[in-house]
Motif scaffolding. Sequence first.
Motif, PDB file in Angstrom:
ATOM      1  N   ARG A 244     -19.857 -69.202  37.556  1.00 55.26           N
ATOM      2  CA  ARG A 244     -18.998 -70.086  36.166  1.00 55.26           C
ATOM      3  C   ARG A 244     -17.756 -69.860  36.144  1.00 55.26           C
ATOM      4  NH1 ARG A 244     -23.147 -74.198  32.690  1.00 55.26           N
ATOM      5  NH2 ARG A 244     -24.684 -74.277  34.300  1.00 55.26           N
ATOM      6  N   ARG A 254      -6.430 -75.238  32.513  1.00 55.96           N
ATOM      7  CA  ARG A 254      -7.786 -75.921  32.252  1.00 55.96           C
ATOM      8  C   ARG A 254      -8.348 -74.762  32.405  1.00 55.96           C
ATOM      9  NH1 ARG A 254      -7.965 -81.600  36.455  1.00 55.96           N
ATOM     10  NH2 ARG A 254      -9.267 -81.168  34.659  1.00 55.96           N
ATOM     11  N   GLU A 267     -13.683 -78.134  30.521  1.00 54.49           N
ATOM     12  CA  GLU A 267     -14.895 -78.772  30.275  1.00 54.49           C
ATOM     13  C   GLU A 267     -15.185 -78.821  31.537  1.00 54.49           C
ATOM     14  OE1 GLU A 267     -12.211 -82.803  30.212  1.00 54.49           O
ATOM     15  OE2 GLU A 267     -10.976 -81.853  28.043  1.00 54.49           O
ATOM     16  N   HIS A 268     -16.455 -79.096  31.019  1.00 54.40           N
ATOM     17  CA  HIS A 268     -17.053 -78.989  32.487  1.00 54.40           C
ATOM     18  C   HIS A 268     -17.415 -78.340  33.034  1.00 54.40           C
ATOM     19  CE1 HIS A 268     -18.388 -83.548  30.621  1.00 54.40           C
ATOM     20  NE2 HIS A 268     -17.312 -83.570  30.849  1.00 54.40           N
ATOM     21  N   GLU A 270     -19.665 -76.479  34.120  1.00 55.73           N
ATOM     22  CA  GLU A 270     -20.956 -77.250  35.368  1.00 55.73           C
ATOM     23  C   GLU A 270     -20.848 -77.874  36.124  1.00 55.73           C
ATOM     24  OE1 GLU A 270     -20.716 -80.701  32.786  1.00 55.73           O
ATOM     25  OE2 GLU A 270     -20.683 -78.641  32.245  1.00 55.73           O
ATOM     26  N   ARG A 271     -19.740 -78.379  36.972  1.00 55.14           N
ATOM     27  CA  ARG A 271     -19.427 -79.179  37.593  1.00 55.14           C
ATOM     28  C   ARG A 271     -18.735 -78.178  38.681  1.00 55.14           C
ATOM     29  NH1 ARG A 271     -16.914 -84.804  35.168  1.00 55.14           N
ATOM     30  NH2 ARG A 271     -19.027 -85.362  33.785  1.00 55.14           N
TER      31      ARG A 271
END
Length: 284
Positions: A244, A254, A267-268, A270-271
């Motif tokens: 990640r 970001r 943010e996120h 995991e995506r």
Amino acid sequence: MSDPTRSPLPEISRDVNRANWDARAPLHLGSPDYAVDALINDPARISDVVAFDRERLGDITGLRTAHLQCHIGTDTLSLARLGAAPVTGLDLSPASIAGAREIAERAGGDVSFVESDVYLAPEVLEPGSFDLVYTGIGALCWLPDVRAWAHTVATLLAPGGRLFIREGHPMLWSIDETRTEGLVLGFPYFEQPEPNVWNEDSTYVNTEAKVSAPLSHDWNHGLGEIIGALLAEGLTLTAFEEHRSVPWNAIPGRMHTIDGGEWVLDEHPERLPLSYTLQAVKPR
């Protein structure tokens, strides 16, 4: 240097990318992100990239090592400091190779460097003579043909030798980082015959200087294409892990830094996988 016409890297792309990396090399040599002076002055120090890899690399003492697409050689020197020997770095850019040699000389590192197109590595390095072929992050995207790259790796490895690669994830390379409304797929995931063409005078390190040769060509390769190319060369996949984090600010605005010079999504996380580590062995 070997005949470039025998490489699957188109001559125009080779010349464009060589000029681009020749222009980047002095900026990277002077950037705090590469921490060249700290690496030279502290014989126990290793680069953040190799520090991330260290646990997965395991004990590499005495392994005959080739570092493909080594750039300015900070990771190459770090592999030697972990005990690999002898260690040879190879890169297309003469300015990068000159910088790598100067770093190794000032640091007292027993490392050699060769200027070559990576596809022609078996012509300038002895085939079948390496226990470890190492490729660091941000390398495969400069190559148009992943099957030919896998053949280079297999040719260089001795029986029982290992490929170790940590690379930017092809999903990351597919993201258009200029789009602010979300994570938008803007570029090919799968290998394409024509390159992405960029004209950018910035680079990925902390510097206000501009890249004097801003044009570059790159290609993406899907995970299936990379793994399939290695399997087709008879290598055995021994480890694969997606991460990640990635060691540069890949999506500006970001991401934030964490320990070890790595960057993660704000943010996120995991995506989106940002990088991966792959290891494969050539059967005895």
